[in-house]
Write an enzyme that holds these catalytic residues in place. Structure first.
Site, PDB file in Angstrom:
ATOM      1  N   HIS A 293       0.824  -1.220   0.000  1.00 42.42           N
ATOM      2  CA  HIS A 293       0.000   0.000   0.000  1.00 42.42           C
ATOM      3  C   HIS A 293       0.856   1.267   0.000  1.00 42.42           C
ATOM      4  O   HIS A 293       0.487   2.295   0.565  1.00 42.42           O
ATOM      5  CB  HIS A 293      -0.955   0.021   1.201  1.00 42.42           C
ATOM      6  CG  HIS A 293      -1.942  -1.100   1.202  1.00 42.42           C
ATOM      7  ND1 HIS A 293      -3.118  -1.066   0.487  1.00 42.42           N
ATOM      8  CD2 HIS A 293      -1.917  -2.304   1.830  1.00 42.42           C
ATOM      9  CE1 HIS A 293      -3.785  -2.192   0.663  1.00 42.42           C
ATOM     10  NE2 HIS A 293      -3.070  -2.969   1.476  1.00 42.42           N
TER      11      HIS A 293
ATOM     12  N   ASN B  30     -10.123  -3.529   1.552  1.00 40.16           N
ATOM     13  CA  ASN B  30      -9.765  -3.494   0.141  1.00 40.16           C
ATOM     14  C   ASN B  30     -11.001  -3.241  -0.709  1.00 40.16           C
ATOM     15  O   ASN B  30     -12.113  -3.143  -0.196  1.00 40.16           O
ATOM     16  CB  ASN B  30      -9.108  -4.811  -0.288  1.00 40.16           C
ATOM     17  CG  ASN B  30      -7.733  -5.013   0.321  1.00 40.16           C
ATOM     18  OD1 ASN B  30      -7.022  -4.052   0.621  1.00 40.16           O
ATOM     19  ND2 ASN B  30      -7.358  -6.265   0.516  1.00 40.16           N
TER      20      ASN B  30
END
Length: 426
Positions: free
Chosen positions: A65, A138
């Protein structure tokens, strides 16, 4: 003069250049030299400080990320679920809670194109009156693996080859061929949903199973789902090449421009609820993150809306230093025995302590907005002002006391120690 009134902030900038310690700088263009041609003197403290700060401007990027964009706004309750949870921020319709949200890609580096086929992160930090709540998820409702033991190996397989630093499909296929449970996630990743058009047009999911607990101590398993009001839009492979070739930060720019123009992105929050006493009635494990909960059996229930109406003031302070952890919850929300969630509870906070330091929760973007108090003193970069004399508990000189007890899941846990995964015994 109160020295803490003017704490470091651009709102208190002086009209002239200074050093970090506040001393005036009369020339910010030239080094101090012996004569006009040099050499440079080491005693030029401003030069040394300027270079030293510049050399340290970058912090370790996230292992996953790393590429992301964030924005601020609010969450508003639209439907009453107080019968399911005693969480204060969900207490009644109309209640609003400030939030900051970070969208991201997962595998690729900080400067990578936002058009690469990759899962997207959807992380929301709620600044509630009872502390922060981090809902870290997500854009897909499932994940590759069930057990956090596999997570480091999974990421290594998805990252570039350590010899050539090139991401190679043979490594990915080699690893996941040993984990058939990953096929569900790949069916999302290589579907048309695999590359969202931008962050505004993608769904979000808490992925893991959490627990909601009401004031009477009754617990329910819960799955969280974000649905964009502007609809879901994605890019096909040819479009990815075109969009990414023109602007490798297209999703970040789209989010920023939309908010700046008053076109505020909005998502609806839905939940799925399951009584833990009924979990064995289904032909799937509700704590298995490679499975979805069928919506025809466990329907989506509306809860509220998320609106992003303010761009961040500084990318480094409110994106790179923004830190999430699924362990950060509030009364009325709890974990489940989901194996992946259990490992995330440790790993996320641990990586932030490494990346940002042990006092990362004192950084303004991560700190709670409610009053808080503890004896976690000192350590690297601890900038909290303290003037109390007692730093231990209990004490007759410190009136601080335990908070009111709040309910946690009631079931008694029992079982033998075991590393055998039941999924492979079916």
């Amino acid at each position: 003069m109160d020295p803490y009134k003017h704490r470091p902030s651009s709102a208190y900038n002086s009209p002239f250049w200074t050093t970090n310690s506040g001393a005036p700088v009369w020339n910010n263009n030239s080094s101090l030299t012996v004569g006009t041609r040099g050499p440079i003197l080491l005693e030029d403290y401003h030069l040394v400080e300027k270079l030293a700060n510049f050399d340290r401007e970058r912090i370790p990027e996230r292992v996953v990320h790393a590429r992301g964009a964030s924005a601020k706004g609010f969450f508003e309750v639209t439907h009453d679920i107080s019968q399911l949870t005693c969480a204060d921020f969900l207490r009644a319709p109309g209640v609003q809670t400030p939030v900051i949200v970070r969208f991201s890609t997962v595998i690729h580096e900080r400067g990578s194109p936002e058009t690469l086929r990759d899962p997207r992160g959807f992380a929301v930090k709620f600044y509630t009156r009872e502390g922060n709540f981090d809902l870290v998820g997500n854009n897909f409702p499932v994940f590759f693996v069930r057990d956090g033991m596999k997570f480091p190996d999974m990421v290594h397989a998805l990252k570039p080859n350590p010899k050539s630093h090139i991401q190679e499909n043979w490594r990915i296929l080699d690893f996941f061929s040993h984990h058939p449970e990953s096929l569900h996630m790949f069916s999302f990743l290589f579907d048309d949903l695999g590359v969202p058009q931008d962050y505004r047009h993608m769904e979000g999911s808490g992925v893991n199973t959490y627990t909601l607990i009401n004031k009477d101590g009754k617990a329910h398993y819960v799955k969280f789902h974000w649905k964009p009001t502007c609809g879901v839009k994605c890019l096909l492979e040819e479009e990815c090449i075109k969009v990414g070739g023109a602007n490798h930060s297209h999703a970040t720019q789209d989010l920023y421009n939309a908010i700046a123009s008053g076109n505020y992105p909005e998502w609806k929050l839905f939940i799925q609820i399951m009584d833990p006493n009924h979990e064995d009635r289904f032909d799937f494990d509700p704590l298995d993150v490679t499975k979805t909960w069928p919506e025809d059996i466990l329907p989506l229930q509306p809860v509220g809306r998320l609106v992003l109406n303010k761009n961040i003031d500084n990318f480094f302070a409110e994106n790179e230093q923004l830190a999430f952890c699924p362990a950060i919850i509030v009364p009325g929300v709890y974990y489940s025995d989901d194996k992946l969630l259990q490992t995330r509870i440790f790993s996320y906070a641990d990586t932030q302590r490494h990346r940002l330091g042990p006092n990362y929760l004192q950084l303004p973007v991560n700190a709670p907005k409610c009053a808080h108090h503890n004896n976690h003193h000192d350590g690297f970069m601890n900038f909290m002002h303290r003037d109390e004399e007692v730093n231990y508990f209990p004490s007759r000189f410190d009136p601080c006391h335990h908070a009111e007890r709040h309910p946690i899941p009631p079931p008694v846990l029992s079982g033998k120690r075991d590393k055998v995964c039941k999924y492979y015994l079916l």
